[in-house]
Design a protein around this motif. Structure first.
Motif: not given
Length: 112
Positions: A17-26, A30-31, A34-43
């Protein structure tokens, strides 16, 4: 669906997420994980250091991203072994545990 090319696998989710600049930083990466805003393979994925492999699909901020290995990148034998190990672990994680499938016995009151 957009494509993200990686030069090595596995790569940790927060780093991707950090390297692809989808967020401002590491820290932000992580936040949001942790907040459940990312899905991996639908979960929903809450593990910040979850190992991401080629052909995984990440969903974040209303967009989907297919992870692919960059052209011309040859995986070493160790990379292949690690990727296969991670795939096997994911299969085990997705199966329901024995304790969740066994109904717990009703407790009887102790009689004196």
């Amino acid at each position: 669906m957009k494509t993200i090319l990686i030069n090595q696998q596995p790569i940790e989710l927060y780093k991707l997420l950090k390297l692809e600049a989808l967020v401002y930083g590491g820290g932000e990466a992580k936040m949001v994980i942790a907040d459940g805003l990312v899905k991996l393979n639908g979960k929903t994925e809450t593990q910040k250091r979850k190992k991401i492999l080629a052909n995984d699909v990440i969903e974040f901020d209303g967009e989907s991203f297919l992870i692919e290995l960059a052209p011309g990148i040859e995986l070493t034998q160790l990379d292949k072994i690690e990727a296969e190990r991670i795939k096997q672990l994911r299969k085990v994680e997705s199966k329901p545990s024995a304790s969740s499938t066994i109904k717990k016995a009703k407790r009887r009151p102790i009689q004196f």
